[in-house]
Design a protein around this motif. Structure first.
Motif, PDB file in Angstrom:
ATOM      1  N   GLY A 175       0.826  -1.191   0.000  1.00 25.03           N
ATOM      2  CA  GLY A 175       0.000   0.000   0.000  1.00 25.03           C
ATOM      3  C   GLY A 175       0.864   1.245   0.000  1.00 25.03           C
ATOM      4  N   PRO A 176       0.245   2.422  -0.063  1.00 31.86           N
ATOM      5  CA  PRO A 176       1.018   3.662  -0.118  1.00 31.86           C
ATOM      6  C   PRO A 176       1.888   3.885   1.119  1.00 31.86           C
TER       7      PRO A 176
ATOM      8  N   ASP B 166      -5.394   4.166  -3.811  1.00 38.39           N
ATOM      9  CA  ASP B 166      -4.842   4.659  -2.555  1.00 38.39           C
ATOM     10  C   ASP B 166      -3.488   5.324  -2.762  1.00 38.39           C
ATOM     11  N   TYR B 167      -2.732   4.844  -3.737  1.00 34.88           N
ATOM     12  CA  TYR B 167      -1.421   5.440  -4.017  1.00 34.88           C
ATOM     13  C   TYR B 167      -1.574   6.887  -4.492  1.00 34.88           C
TER      14      TYR B 167
ATOM     15  N   VAL C 136      -4.157   8.843  -3.834  1.00 38.23           N
ATOM     16  CA  VAL C 136      -4.652   9.647  -2.714  1.00 38.23           C
ATOM     17  C   VAL C 136      -3.478  10.131  -1.864  1.00 38.23           C
ATOM     18  N   MET C 137      -2.518   9.239  -1.588  1.00 40.46           N
ATOM     19  CA  MET C 137      -1.333   9.628  -0.834  1.00 40.46           C
ATOM     20  C   MET C 137      -0.512  10.643  -1.625  1.00 40.46           C
TER      21      MET C 137
ATOM     22  N   THR D 291      -2.034  13.986  -1.230  1.00 33.86           N
ATOM     23  CA  THR D 291      -1.762  14.519   0.107  1.00 33.86           C
ATOM     24  C   THR D 291      -0.352  15.082   0.190  1.00 33.86           C
TER      25      THR D 291
ATOM     26  N   GLN E  20       0.285   7.927  11.143  1.00 34.25           N
ATOM     27  CA  GLN E  20      -0.075   6.795  10.285  1.00 34.25           C
ATOM     28  C   GLN E  20       1.125   5.897  10.011  1.00 34.25           C
TER      29      GLN E  20
ATOM     30  N   TYR F 235       1.528   2.059  11.239  1.00 33.47           N
ATOM     31  CA  TYR F 235       1.717   1.026  10.225  1.00 33.47           C
ATOM     32  C   TYR F 235       2.995   0.238  10.468  1.00 33.47           C
TER      33      TYR F 235
END
Length: 250
Positions: free
Chosen positions: A14-15, A59-60, A62-63, A66, A101, A105
């Motif tokens: 994931g990202p 999701d990548y 979205v990161m 950000t 986060q 993680y």
């Protein structure tokens, strides 16, 4: 493009996994992330993933959005950032949320690695189902009024009084006690008396672990072979050991 770092493409989970990989590869402090540098490396990694025709999840991106927003806030003049909407998080708040986060993680990832290692170690052990006692084996019997749990508790009490404290690391020496040798000592002790001897009298006041285990196994073996009998006249009295009579073997 010549100054862009080369990212070794691998199967990221994931990202956050990709971002954590970039941080570790660059030896960056997770609590002091250079936003501009890490954003550029993250975008480079995404482009390389797309060039290799990998299926990049949303999701990548979205990161990526950000990080780009945080980079823009960092590069914008302070006055322009002050003029932004009041309900929009500040750069410091976004950085704190990102660090939280990543730390969370990383903890889950380390825990997962630990559990996988435990599973791998467990696979090295092999167990078998409990075997039935052969029909021709004569089993030793305990006197009425005494149970195996009471004998087990007597062993636990002795283990609590062991002479040497348990050490996490120690040198492995040769066997100081053997079941055969302890059986000989028990026979010699019983030959000197015709009365029953307290179970605890076969041990030192503060026995070590090896002596307790081997002597206990010796007593069980001698009970099985009908050489000795274990008895406890009442619950308040200790377990006693004496030579078995011919009638006890029946």
């Amino acid at each position: 493009m010549d100054n862009q770092p080369v990212i070794h493409i691998q199967n990221f989970e994931g990202p956050l996994d990709l971002l954590l990989h970039l941080i570790k590869s660059a030896s960056i402090d997770i609590y002091d992330i250079p936003i501009v540098e890490i954003t550029d490396q993250y975008m480079t990694a995404l482009r390389q993933m797309e060039d290799h025709q990998l299926d990049v999840a949303g999701d990548y991106f979205v990161m990526a959005a950000t990080l780009m927003k945080m980079k823009a806030k960092l590069l914008l003049p302070q006055q322009a950032e002050d003029d932004a909407e009041d309900d929009e998080p500040s750069l410091e708040e976004m950085q704190a949320a990102l660090v939280e986060q990543l730390v969370t993680y990383q903890r889950y990832k380390e825990a997962t690695k630990w559990f996988k290692q435990r599973q791998h170690d467990q696979q090295r052990f092999y167990t078998r189902p409990e075997a039935d006692v052969p029909a021709n084996v004569r089993l030793g019997k305990l006197k009425p009024g005494i149970t195996f749990d009471q004998v087990q508790q007597a062993l636990i009490d002795l283990m609590d009084k062991q002479r040497e404290p348990a050490m996490p690391l120690r040198m492995i020496d040769g066997e100081r006690y053997t079941v055969k040798a302890q059986m000989s000592k028990i026979r010699f002790r019983l030959q000197k008396t015709k009365v029953a001897i307290s179970f605890k009298q076969f041990f030192d006041p503060k026995p070590n672990r090896d002596e307790v285990v081997t002597t206990f196994l010796a007593l069980l073996e001698m009970t099985k072979q009908h050489e000795v009998t274990l008895d406890q006249p009442s619950r308040v009295l200790p377990i006693t050991v004496k030579k078995a009579n011919l009638g006890d073997a029946k």
